[in-house]
Design an enzyme around this catalytic site. Structure first.
Site, short mmCIF file in Angstrom:
data_model
loop_
_atom_site.label_atom_id
_atom_site.label_comp_id
_atom_site.label_asym_id
_atom_site.label_seq_id
_atom_site.Cartn_x
_atom_site.Cartn_y
_atom_site.Cartn_z
NE ARG A 135 -3.71 -0.16 2.60
CZ ARG A 135 -4.30 -0.59 3.72
NH1 ARG A 135 -4.03 0.00 4.87
NH2 ARG A 135 -5.16 -1.59 3.68
CE LYS A 154 -6.52 -0.91 11.07
NZ LYS A 154 -7.48 -1.49 10.08
CB CYS A 207 -12.29 -1.69 4.36
SG CYS A 207 -11.38 -2.68 5.56
CB CYS A 258 -13.96 -3.40 1.22
SG CYS A 258 -14.71 -5.02 1.44
CE LYS A 308 -7.72 3.24 9.12
NZ LYS A 308 -8.78 2.45 8.48
NE ARG A 335 -2.61 1.56 9.57
CZ ARG A 335 -3.45 0.57 9.28
NH1 ARG A 335 -4.25 0.64 8.24
NH2 ARG A 335 -3.50 -0.52 10.03
CB CYS A 346 -15.81 -8.85 7.09
SG CYS A 346 -14.45 -7.76 7.53
CB CYS A 364 -9.64 -9.19 2.20
SG CYS A 364 -9.82 -8.77 3.94
FE1 SRM Z 1 -9.36 -1.76 6.02
C1 SRM Z 1 -8.19 -4.50 7.63
C2 SRM Z 1 -8.47 -3.05 3.08
C3 SRM Z 1 -9.84 1.25 4.62
C4 SRM Z 1 -11.13 -0.80 8.78
N1 SRM Z 1 -8.42 -3.46 5.47
C5 SRM Z 1 -7.97 -4.45 6.29
C6 SRM Z 1 -7.15 -5.46 5.51
C7 SRM Z 1 -5.72 -5.03 5.56
C8 SRM Z 1 -7.32 -6.93 5.93
C9 SRM Z 1 -6.36 -7.50 6.94
O1 SRM Z 1 -6.16 -6.89 8.02
O2 SRM Z 1 -5.87 -8.59 6.68
C10 SRM Z 1 -7.75 -5.27 4.11
C11 SRM Z 1 -6.87 -5.65 2.92
C12 SRM Z 1 -7.70 -6.16 1.79
C13 SRM Z 1 -6.95 -6.33 0.53
O3 SRM Z 1 -6.87 -7.46 0.02
O4 SRM Z 1 -6.44 -5.34 -0.01
C14 SRM Z 1 -8.22 -3.84 4.19
N2 SRM Z 1 -9.07 -1.02 4.21
C15 SRM Z 1 -8.80 -1.73 3.09
C16 SRM Z 1 -8.93 -0.88 1.85
C17 SRM Z 1 -7.95 -1.25 0.75
C18 SRM Z 1 -10.38 -0.98 1.37
C19 SRM Z 1 -10.63 -0.52 -0.02
O5 SRM Z 1 -11.26 -1.30 -0.73
O6 SRM Z 1 -10.27 0.60 -0.39
C20 SRM Z 1 -8.74 0.51 2.46
C21 SRM Z 1 -7.31 0.95 2.49
C22 SRM Z 1 -7.20 2.34 3.05
C23 SRM Z 1 -5.82 2.92 3.00
O7 SRM Z 1 -5.42 3.32 1.93
O8 SRM Z 1 -5.19 3.03 4.05
C24 SRM Z 1 -9.23 0.27 3.88
N3 SRM Z 1 -10.24 -0.04 6.62
C25 SRM Z 1 -10.44 1.05 5.84
C26 SRM Z 1 -11.39 1.92 6.45
C27 SRM Z 1 -11.93 3.22 5.85
C28 SRM Z 1 -11.13 4.40 6.25
O9 SRM Z 1 -10.09 4.28 6.89
O10 SRM Z 1 -11.55 5.51 5.93
C29 SRM Z 1 -11.77 1.33 7.63
C30 SRM Z 1 -12.87 1.85 8.59
C31 SRM Z 1 -12.44 3.01 9.38
C32 SRM Z 1 -11.74 2.56 10.61
O11 SRM Z 1 -10.55 2.34 10.55
O12 SRM Z 1 -12.42 2.39 11.63
C33 SRM Z 1 -11.04 0.10 7.74
N4 SRM Z 1 -9.57 -2.50 7.91
C34 SRM Z 1 -10.40 -1.98 8.86
C35 SRM Z 1 -10.40 -2.86 10.00
C36 SRM Z 1 -11.18 -2.65 11.32
C37 SRM Z 1 -10.42 -1.82 12.27
C38 SRM Z 1 -11.10 -1.72 13.61
O13 SRM Z 1 -11.02 -0.66 14.22
O14 SRM Z 1 -11.70 -2.68 14.06
C39 SRM Z 1 -9.55 -3.94 9.66
C40 SRM Z 1 -9.22 -5.15 10.54
C41 SRM Z 1 -8.18 -4.89 11.56
O15 SRM Z 1 -7.57 -3.82 11.62
O16 SRM Z 1 -7.99 -5.77 12.37
C42 SRM Z 1 -9.06 -3.68 8.34
FE1 SF4 Z 2 -11.48 -7.24 4.09
FE2 SF4 Z 2 -13.51 -6.80 5.70
FE3 SF4 Z 2 -11.93 -4.79 4.98
FE4 SF4 Z 2 -13.54 -5.83 3.23
S1 SF4 Z 2 -14.17 -4.79 5.11
S2 SF4 Z 2 -11.36 -5.39 2.89
S3 SF4 Z 2 -13.59 -7.97 3.78
S4 SF4 Z 2 -11.32 -6.50 6.21
#
Ligand code: SRM
Ligand code: SF4
Length: 553
Positions: A71, A207, A475, A426, A209, A140, A471, A432
């Site tokens: 990323r 994390k 994201c 997402c 943000k 981030r 899920c 993922c």
């Molecule tokens: Fe996310 C985990 C993809 C934005 C909340 N996110 C993941 C992971 C890395 C899965 C993992 O931990 O194994 C995903 C990778 C999937 C893949 O194959 O690429 C993933 N997140 C993404 C992206 C690529 C979604 C997208 O389709 O664009 C976004 C990348 C953003 C970036 O450039 O940094 C992405 N993730 C977000 C957002 C939205 C935001 O930040 O505005 C959220 C919700 C906001 C937040 O953080 O509360 C988000 N991602 C999560 C979470 C839940 C965190 C939590 O507080 O519980 C996880 C799981 C974790 O961290 O354990 C996660």
């Molecule tokens: Fe993966 Fe869940 Fe984030 Fe979608 S919302 S990219 S399934 S961790």
């Protein structure tokens, strides 16, 4: 320090080094050591495996099809045309010919095999970009309002996003040593504070943000961030920022200790105070965040547990003063603008809707080729939005027709209509590891079916935000969408309705478990009721928030 397994891994890592370098040399496996896969996240790199291939490889007793996601950190999503071309080339050489624009204005490469990781990071570095801290328990990618049509105001907000991002980067040299063959530096305990003056060796509990918003636009969804800076504009100038804390989306199905939350206003800061305020908030979360239970470790839970006033005291402890009350702000939009928009400096900005942020070439739509050709003109810049879209920005008017011709020549429409315009999904399957259901791969089919439903009810021109995730980690920020679909199990989704179209009110559960036909039938019925009973100009989310009673829990 006692804490979760990740705390021990960080502690033993020698400032994020672990044995990553050795693991990269190990030719026997396509994977890294388990603990190292937690550490590579701080370097912006995730180990994944192709879940489509799991059953077959399992049957053949083969190792999983491991590869890596890298990323790229791009504060405010701003890239020069040369950087776009470089990222495009990396996609071609190392990442299956695809780039993925994320919901935080970053670019992801998928399917990078271990042998190619160092070369990929070196190529990213050669484009004057990096992946450092794009993931991990640190700050981030910092988001910023994407469309620079308000030239001077936007430049200031963007400069703050870049400054925050740089200021909060980890100081460890591990990234340079491992990926860029920098000199090895052995870090001793005594040097700890010097090495990570903000984070310390345990980094953050989770994390973190940040987003910078430029009202009345809220295209960064600022209240879903741990920390937000909302510009307060008076007489056409930014006089300071309202500081918001404690937003976040991630939840776990059926676990009431986890929940989505919108941020509260902590107070107001002057422009020159913003970076110090950010550092103080980060340090307060470092000190008070939950290090025992990762699922309750985000700042939103710290704020809930301590209360906003006590958290403010903790911030003031680092800052040396309390912030005065926020000035207040009003948003009038949340999505991106599409099509050409004139900037106040006479330049033009083209908002392009890119479904789920996927930049690739298909038979009918050669988006990747088209954007490469636009980048070859070497004018303006490329700005990624927080909604997985793109702005081709700062274009002199004489280039507009040429750009339109390039896009049309490759089957790329300038505008989209219906739900497709604002929809997000997402990544989910196959990369993922946390996905419970499809998301990006399911969205196009669902949108096609819903498009017909929308048309039947005369709603095609009505902007409605639909966000889908595989899920409940959220994201694509589904809990802050007028329609949120959250994967439960293969083919099944929970439906959430009623968020504000401005990003200022979360939605609520409407139906816990729907399959594809169930989603279509439910929304068909509701779109019908909405079309018949809405007030003039009323958005779907606002209508749903009062017209529908959420099911009892
Ligand atoms: Fe996310 C985990 C993809 C934005 C909340 N996110 C993941 C992971 C890395 C899965 C993992 O931990 O194994 C995903 C990778 C999937 C893949 O194959 O690429 C993933 N997140 C993404 C992206 C690529 C979604 C997208 O389709 O664009 C976004 C990348 C953003 C970036 O450039 O940094 C992405 N993730 C977000 C957002 C939205 C935001 O930040 O505005 C959220 C919700 C906001 C937040 O953080 O509360 C988000 N991602 C999560 C979470 C839940 C965190 C939590 O507080 O519980 C996880 C799981 C974790 O961290 O354990 C996660
Ligand atoms: Fe993966 Fe869940 Fe984030 Fe979608 S919302 S990219 S399934 S961790």
């Amino acid at each position: 320090m006692a804490g979760s397994r990740n705390e021990t891994i960080k502690d033993r890592s020698n400032y994020l080094r672990g044995t990553i370098a050795e693991g990269l040399e190990n030719a026997i496996t396509g994977a890294l050591d388990d603990d190292d896969t937690q550490l590579t996240k701080f370097h912006g790199i995730y180990q994944q495996d192709d879940r489509d291939l799991r059953p077959e490889r399992g049957r053949k007793k083969l190792e999983k099809a491991f590869s890596f996601m890298a990323r790229v950190r791009i504060p405010g999503g701003v890239l020069t045309p040369a950087q776009w071309r470089a990222l495009d080339a990396i996609a071609g050489t190392f990442a299956g010919g695809q780039l993925r624009l994320t919901t935080r204005q970053a670019v992801q490469f998928h399917h990078v095999i271990k042998n190619n990781l160092k070369a990929s990071i070196a190529a990213i570095n050669a484009a004057l970009l990096d992946t450092l801290a794009a993931c991990g328990d640190v700050n981030r990618n910092v988001m910023c309002d994407a469309n620079p049509h308000r030239g001077a105001l936007h430049a200031e907000a963007q400069a703050l996003a870049a400054e925050l991002s740089a200021h909060l980067l980890p100081h460890t040299r591990a990234y340079h040593e491992i990926w860029l063959d920098g000199d090895k530096i052995i870090t001793t305990e005594a040097e700890a504070d010097e090495n990570e003056p903000i984070y310390g060796k345990f980094y953050l509990p989770r994390k973190f943000k940040i987003a910078v918003a430029l009202p009345p636009e809220n295209d960064v969804d600022v209240l879903t961030n741990d920390l937000g800076f909302v510009a307060i504009i008076e007489a056409g100038a930014i006089i300071g920022y309202d500081v918001t804390v404690g937003g976040g989306m991630g939840t776990t199905h059926g676990d009431a200790s986890t929940f989505p939350r919108l941020a509260d206003t902590l107070g107001f800061c002057l422009k020159h105070q913003a970076v110090a305020v950010a550092e103080a908030v980060v340090k307060a979360q470092r000190d008070h965040g939950n290090r025992q239970e990762r699922k309750n470790a985000r700042l939103k839970y710290t704020v809930e547990r301590m209360g906003l006033a006590a958290f403010h005291d903790a911030v003031a402890g680092h800052l040396g003063y309390h912030l005065p009350p926020g000035r207040g702000f009003i948003f009038t939009s949340m999505g991106d603008g599409f099509g050409w928009v004139a900037g106040d400096d006479g330049l033009w900005h083209l908002g392009l809707s890119i479904l789920a942020g996927r930049v690739n070439d298909t038979e009918t739509r050669r988006l990747r080729t088209a954007l490469r050709e636009v980048a070859s003109l070497d004018i303006g810049d490329f700005r990624l939005t927080g909604n997985q879209n793109l702005v081709i920005a700062r274009i002199p008017s004489e280039y507009r027709q040429r750009i339109e011709a390039i896009l049309a020549g490759h089957g790329v429409p300038i505008t989209e209509s219906g739900l497709r315009r604002d929809a997000m999904a997402c990544v989910a399957l196959p990369t993922c590891g946390l996905a419970l259901a499809e998301s990006e791969r399911f969205l196009p089919r669902l949108l096609e079916r819903l498009g017909a439903v929308q048309a039947r009810h005369g709603l095609t021109e009505q902007r409605i935000t639909l966000r889908m995730t595989g899920c409940p980690n959220g994201c694509a920020r589904p809990f802050n969408a007028e329609i949120g679909l959250v994967g439960r199990s293969p083919g099944h989704y929970a439906l959430y309705l009623g968020a504000s179209p401005l990003g200022t009110r979360l939605n609520t559960p409407h139906a816990p478990d729907l399959d594809e036909d169930g989603i279509i039938d439910t929304l068909d019925r509701l779109f019908g009721q909405y079309a018949a009973t809405r007030a003039d100009g009323e958005h779907f989310g606002d209508w749903a928030s009062h017209a529908l009673t959420p099911p009892s829990q």
